[in-house]
Motif scaffolding. Structure first.
Motif, PDB file in Angstrom:
ATOM      1  N   PRO A 294      35.923 -15.364 -21.490  1.00 56.43           N
ATOM      2  CA  PRO A 294      34.496 -15.506 -21.338  1.00 56.43           C
ATOM      3  C   PRO A 294      33.591 -14.187 -21.298  1.00 56.43           C
ATOM      4  O   PRO A 294      34.314 -13.116 -21.136  1.00 56.43           O
ATOM      5  N   VAL A 295      32.267 -14.383 -21.789  1.00 58.05           N
ATOM      6  CA  VAL A 295      31.380 -13.504 -21.690  1.00 58.05           C
ATOM      7  C   VAL A 295      30.283 -13.921 -20.868  1.00 58.05           C
ATOM      8  O   VAL A 295      29.576 -14.839 -21.111  1.00 58.05           O
ATOM      9  N   ASP A 296      30.099 -13.024 -20.126  1.00 57.50           N
ATOM     10  CA  ASP A 296      28.712 -13.525 -19.056  1.00 57.50           C
ATOM     11  C   ASP A 296      27.296 -13.024 -19.604  1.00 57.50           C
ATOM     12  O   ASP A 296      27.035 -11.637 -19.216  1.00 57.50           O
ATOM     13  N   LEU A 297      26.468 -13.639 -20.315  1.00 55.59           N
ATOM     14  CA  LEU A 297      25.450 -13.197 -20.934  1.00 55.59           C
ATOM     15  C   LEU A 297      24.218 -13.057 -19.491  1.00 55.59           C
ATOM     16  O   LEU A 297      23.357 -12.243 -19.836  1.00 55.59           O
ATOM     17  N   PHE A 298      24.403 -13.555 -18.426  1.00 57.06           N
ATOM     18  CA  PHE A 298      23.427 -13.463 -17.248  1.00 57.06           C
ATOM     19  C   PHE A 298      23.627 -12.229 -16.868  1.00 57.06           C
ATOM     20  O   PHE A 298      22.622 -11.754 -16.109  1.00 57.06           O
ATOM     21  N   THR A 299      24.740 -11.682 -16.585  1.00 55.95           N
ATOM     22  CA  THR A 299      24.833 -10.241 -16.018  1.00 55.95           C
ATOM     23  C   THR A 299      24.835  -9.096 -17.271  1.00 55.95           C
ATOM     24  O   THR A 299      24.923  -7.947 -16.575  1.00 55.95           O
ATOM     25  N   GLY A 300      24.691  -9.641 -18.309  1.00 57.89           N
ATOM     26  CA  GLY A 300      24.398  -8.501 -19.546  1.00 57.89           C
ATOM     27  C   GLY A 300      25.692  -8.053 -20.025  1.00 57.89           C
ATOM     28  O   GLY A 300      25.801  -6.974 -20.689  1.00 57.89           O
ATOM     29  N   GLU A 301      27.065  -8.650 -19.807  1.00 57.83           N
ATOM     30  CA  GLU A 301      28.385  -8.051 -20.163  1.00 57.83           C
ATOM     31  C   GLU A 301      28.333  -7.755 -21.812  1.00 57.83           C
ATOM     32  O   GLU A 301      28.889  -7.099 -22.294  1.00 57.83           O
ATOM     33  N   HIS A 302      27.406  -8.689 -22.515  1.00 59.96           N
ATOM     34  CA  HIS A 302      27.422  -8.606 -24.077  1.00 59.96           C
ATOM     35  C   HIS A 302      26.836  -7.243 -24.517  1.00 59.96           C
ATOM     36  O   HIS A 302      26.722  -7.105 -25.560  1.00 59.96           O
ATOM     37  N   LYS A 303      25.998  -6.816 -23.436  1.00 61.76           N
ATOM     38  CA  LYS A 303      25.476  -5.409 -24.008  1.00 61.76           C
ATOM     39  C   LYS A 303      26.072  -4.128 -23.396  1.00 61.76           C
ATOM     40  O   LYS A 303      25.554  -3.184 -23.481  1.00 61.76           O
ATOM     41  N   GLN A 304      27.269  -4.486 -22.998  1.00 62.52           N
ATOM     42  CA  GLN A 304      28.106  -3.160 -22.268  1.00 62.52           C
ATOM     43  C   GLN A 304      28.940  -2.806 -23.568  1.00 62.52           C
ATOM     44  O   GLN A 304      29.380  -3.490 -24.445  1.00 62.52           O
ATOM     45  N   PRO A 305      29.269  -1.482 -23.341  1.00 60.71           N
ATOM     46  CA  PRO A 305      30.046  -0.924 -24.546  1.00 60.71           C
ATOM     47  C   PRO A 305      31.540  -1.541 -24.899  1.00 60.71           C
ATOM     48  O   PRO A 305      31.593  -1.839 -26.139  1.00 60.71           O
ATOM     49  N   PRO A 306      32.189  -2.077 -23.824  1.00 65.09           N
ATOM     50  CA  PRO A 306      33.569  -2.671 -24.513  1.00 65.09           C
ATOM     51  C   PRO A 306      33.081  -3.978 -25.487  1.00 65.09           C
ATOM     52  O   PRO A 306      33.671  -4.099 -26.311  1.00 65.09           O
ATOM     53  N   TYR A 307      32.164  -4.711 -25.008  1.00 64.04           N
ATOM     54  CA  TYR A 307      31.744  -5.801 -25.909  1.00 64.04           C
ATOM     55  C   TYR A 307      31.090  -5.371 -27.346  1.00 64.04           C
ATOM     56  O   TYR A 307      31.413  -5.846 -28.313  1.00 64.04           O
ATOM     57  N   LEU A 308      30.325  -4.547 -27.074  1.00 68.02           N
ATOM     58  CA  LEU A 308      29.616  -4.026 -28.174  1.00 68.02           C
ATOM     59  C   LEU A 308      30.510  -3.341 -29.358  1.00 68.02           C
ATOM     60  O   LEU A 308      30.151  -3.343 -30.556  1.00 68.02           O
ATOM     61  N   GLU A 309      31.658  -3.003 -28.777  1.00 70.28           N
ATOM     62  CA  GLU A 309      32.602  -2.508 -29.879  1.00 70.28           C
ATOM     63  C   GLU A 309      33.291  -3.793 -30.662  1.00 70.28           C
ATOM     64  O   GLU A 309      33.670  -3.583 -32.079  1.00 70.28           O
ATOM     65  N   LEU A 310      33.251  -4.955 -30.250  1.00 68.74           N
ATOM     66  CA  LEU A 310      33.313  -6.058 -30.920  1.00 68.74           C
ATOM     67  C   LEU A 310      32.169  -6.743 -31.692  1.00 68.74           C
ATOM     68  O   LEU A 310      32.405  -7.268 -32.693  1.00 68.74           O
ATOM     69  N   GLN A 311      31.155  -6.843 -31.316  1.00 64.04           N
ATOM     70  CA  GLN A 311      29.847  -7.197 -31.903  1.00 64.04           C
ATOM     71  C   GLN A 311      28.756  -6.242 -31.472  1.00 64.04           C
ATOM     72  O   GLN A 311      28.128  -6.420 -30.450  1.00 64.04           O
ATOM     73  N   PRO A 312      28.552  -5.488 -32.496  1.00 63.08           N
ATOM     74  CA  PRO A 312      27.386  -4.370 -32.375  1.00 63.08           C
ATOM     75  C   PRO A 312      26.215  -4.855 -31.992  1.00 63.08           C
ATOM     76  O   PRO A 312      25.299  -4.181 -31.384  1.00 63.08           O
TER      77      PRO A 312
END
Length: 217
Positions: A31-49
């Motif tokens: 899961p990736v929580d777009l509503f809390t901005g998880e997709h803009k945090q460094p751990p996720y940005l390492e996977l998808q810049p």
């Protein structure tokens, strides 16, 4: 190691999920929580810049962008499940053509409708009524082209279901459901028959059953 798909409840990752189910490929979801901005945090940005979903991690290999992932899966597992890329060079050309049509012509106005009708209330930004009207008009024009094409072809690339058809499933499901504009599909005889066909596929029903977004229930 089992292939992992990030962000399964959202629409674009469902292009990947339905391809995997069609091909009978085992996978796990993250899961990736777009509503809390998880997709803009460094751990996720390492996977998808670029900070969007989906991402697929397949062992040591990583790939993002849903249509690119669909192509990767269809090629890697070409020997199993339905042939989703076409059996000849000419068929493959048609698959690629209509994948591009979906990405360039169909998806942009539909994404506008999705954001300004479905997500504006959830995410707390004002819906742009002018943009909604313009996007519906653009999508209707695109669907008129589809209607003409599908009057002569059962599926977009010819007489076989392909990635081009599957790519339309997630956001068109929004269109006929929570967006509330099913008439754009149903008022076009051949588009409607095509939609009824592809949306009734067992793989798509399985994806919806397992990964339907809780915010739409």
């Amino acid at each position: 190691m089992v292939l992992k798909v990030y962000g399964p409840i959202f629409a674009s990752p469902k292009r990947v999920l339905v391809t995997l189910v069609e091909k009978g490929v085992p996978f796990e979801t993250v899961p990736v929580d777009l509503f809390t901005g998880e997709h803009k945090q460094p751990p996720y940005l390492e996977l998808q810049p670029f900070g969007s979903v989906p991402v697929v991690v397949d062992g040591d290999y990583k790939i993002f962008e849903s249509r690119a992932i669909m192509r990767y899966i269809a090629e890697k597992y070409r020997s199993q499940g339905p042939e989703l890329l076409g059996k000849t060079l000419e068929e493959r050309g048609q698959v690629e053509q209509w994948l591009d049509v979906e990405a360039v012509n169909y998806h942009p106005p539909l994404l506008n409708l999705t954001m300004h009708i479905m997500f504006a209330p959830v995410m707390g930004f004002p819906a742009d009524e002018k943009l909604i009207k313009e996007s519906e008009e653009k999508l209707a024009q695109v669907l008129d082209v589809y209607e003409e094409h599908l009057s002569k072809n059962k599926y977009l690339a010819g007489d076989f279901v392909s990635l081009a058809d599957l790519a339309h499933l997630p956001f068109t499901d929004y269109l006929v459901g929570p967006i509330g504009k099913a008439y754009l599909i149903k008022d076009r005889k051949h588009v409607s028959a095509w939609w009824d066909d592809i949306s009734s596929r067992p793989a798509w029903k399985e994806v919806l059953e397992k990964f339907y977004p809780p915010f739409l229930k």
